[in-house]
Design a protein around this motif. Sequence first.
Motif, short mmCIF file in Angstrom:
data_model
loop_
_atom_site.label_atom_id
_atom_site.label_comp_id
_atom_site.label_asym_id
_atom_site.label_seq_id
_atom_site.Cartn_x
_atom_site.Cartn_y
_atom_site.Cartn_z
N ARG A 123 29.46 21.17 68.33
CA ARG A 123 28.85 19.84 68.36
C ARG A 123 29.71 18.82 69.11
N ILE A 124 30.47 19.31 70.07
CA ILE A 124 31.24 18.42 70.96
C ILE A 124 30.57 18.50 72.31
N ILE A 125 29.69 17.54 72.59
CA ILE A 125 28.93 17.58 73.83
C ILE A 125 29.15 16.35 74.70
N LEU A 126 29.68 15.29 74.10
CA LEU A 126 29.97 14.06 74.83
C LEU A 126 31.48 13.94 75.07
N MET A 127 31.84 13.32 76.19
CA MET A 127 33.25 13.08 76.47
C MET A 127 33.88 12.19 75.39
N LYS A 128 33.12 11.25 74.84
CA LYS A 128 33.68 10.38 73.80
C LYS A 128 33.97 11.17 72.53
N GLN A 129 33.21 12.25 72.27
CA GLN A 129 33.51 13.11 71.13
C GLN A 129 34.77 13.93 71.38
N LEU A 130 34.95 14.38 72.62
CA LEU A 130 36.17 15.08 72.99
C LEU A 130 37.37 14.15 72.85
#
Length: 279
Positions: A239-246
């Motif tokens: 469920r890490i699909i956005l750069m902000k989540q990374l």
Amino acid sequence: MNNIKIKKASGVIEDFSSRKLLDSLIRSGTDRDQAGEILEKITSEISPYMSTKRIYRLAQKYLRQFNRATGLRYSLKRGLMRLGPSGYPFEKYFGEIMRQYGYHVDVGIILEGKCVKHEIDVFAANDREVVSVECKYRNNAENAPDVKVAMYVHSRFQDLRPVMKARYPDRTFTGWLVTNTRFTSDAIQYAECMGLRMKSWRYPDGNSLEKMIESKKLYPVTVLSTLNSYQIRKLIDHRIILMKQLAQMDERDIRRLLSITGNKAAELKHQANELCFCE
């Protein structure tokens, strides 16, 4: 540079437009002076019938020399293409976009229509509206969703409409057709005639897919060319699909999840922070 011909991804030959290239560089976040310098470098290397893909790579190279975050933003179109090879990662990504816009989201569900059941790619709801989204992922620009796709999707939404109106009487129901590339002109003509909402690269003006992404900095992790397909899949599965989540992940967790060195994990986190201004 006058009347030089270039080749688009679709195979169409057209005149090179320095104005279009300059505009795209500015949209990526480069100031006008830097964009002008980059344009000069690129145009000096363009040869007759060069592919737009090759021109894009030149732009990306020079953007990164000026500013790495700007280079990553310019990679957005390519990043959307990497949300494959199946369509499911793109569905999850668009579901996350809708979630970031304040919707409650379900991905890949079955809904009963008036006549038949329908598999819904993204179902999004807030206090005002309910949205059923059909996602059409394409791994090349030549296979643009056409009018037949628009007509089929519109008919499905029409079957869902009376059921959704009964279930959510206080909210509006809309159906969206979304693609990571572009629609054909007849698909757009049909949608505008029938009131079908569509989103794609550069459509509609002012509220296109990339505008939704850029306005909230919802860049997918696939803009990072240093990630391979296995690592992308591992991130999306967690469920890490956005750069902000990374950017919000701990470096140690990035290292363990992707089986990379600590230095590499730190670099990925820094790039993510730089792109979405999370630091």
